[in-house]
Write an enzyme that holds these catalytic residues in place. Sequence first.
Site, short mmCIF file in Angstrom:
data_model
loop_
_atom_site.label_atom_id
_atom_site.label_comp_id
_atom_site.label_asym_id
_atom_site.label_seq_id
_atom_site.Cartn_x
_atom_site.Cartn_y
_atom_site.Cartn_z
N ASN A 170 7.32 -0.95 -0.77
CA ASN A 170 5.96 -0.41 -0.70
C ASN A 170 5.23 -0.82 -1.98
O ASN A 170 5.51 -0.31 -3.06
CB ASN A 170 6.02 1.12 -0.58
N CYS A 190 -3.06 3.33 -1.51
CA CYS A 190 -2.59 2.30 -0.57
C CYS A 190 -3.68 1.77 0.35
O CYS A 190 -3.49 0.76 1.02
CB CYS A 190 -1.43 2.85 0.25
N HIS A 208 -0.71 -0.93 6.19
CA HIS A 208 -0.08 -0.80 4.88
C HIS A 208 1.43 -0.72 5.07
O HIS A 208 1.93 0.04 5.89
CB HIS A 208 -0.60 0.46 4.18
#
Length: 326
Positions: free
Chosen positions: A281, A115, A251
């Site tokens: 996500n 990420c 993120h």
Amino acid sequence: MIQSQSRVTAIGAYVPERILTNEDLQKMVDTSDEWIVQRTGMRERRIAAEGQFTSDLAEQAVKDMVRRYGVSVQDVDMILVATSTPDFVFPSTAARLQAKLGIQNTGALDMNAACAGFGYALQIADGWITSGMYRKILVIGAETISKITDYTDRATCILFGDGAGAVLVERDEEQPGFLASITGTYGEGGMNLYKTGLARQMDGQDLGSECIVQNGREIYKWAVRNVPEGTQRLIQRAQLAPEDVDWFVPHSANLRMIEAICERGPVPFERTLTSVEYFGNTSAASIPLALQLAVDNGKLKAGQNVLLYGFGGGMTYAGSIIHWTI
């Protein structure tokens, strides 16, 4: 600290057509829309088609960027693709993208920092251009996390989606855009978020599943403890005050996690940009998707300072403050 000689000159994004709603997930696992929204802030996520892979999403994001800004990518010196879900182990997704776009005389490299990948790729692009090695680099964060998600595991399947974002980073000595950057790693936390490869054990433990495995509780604790401190150090490194940061773009892992980070950090939630509510996500794609959404809705404008902060599997992080000029 060497002064940056590059800036972001264009941006584009793409998400697949298929939408997976919380109501859809109710039919797959023991969950509910209320439960998911309360714990994650997510309502929808996009899912790649069966024959659609990371390089395909990256290609569409680059084409979207070209349409929006009228730029050319045929003369880029390097293609950097941040992804944890490459089409193949090799050839690289970047090489696949080079072929799809028909770009000649360019390097191509994949980066796997989970990420935090997009943040790392941006910093490398800025460093290479500032050094004089290259003049124009294509940076993409692209993921098809759905292809490594176990849709019988309620703890993970509600979280992840697919998407891609692309930016063009070019040399500009008169109006550089990168004000400061930091990176760091806590490799001891690797067991908290992983997807197996050739190794089937880590730290003496059998890994089992070939899908993504996540210890959400430990990741939450690590992020809420470390990201606020990291963002404060980054602001100090840029010789700015918190009020000089117009937008914080972490993120987009989980909206509740981001709220907790903002409660402890220097930039309030009211000045935070995310892509989590309708895209989920998307790992390395989440930050460029959030930037594109903010451009589209008129929030992000030229002349503003943006603090980008990727964090995740590794455990690792990469943050930069960028003066937005497009």
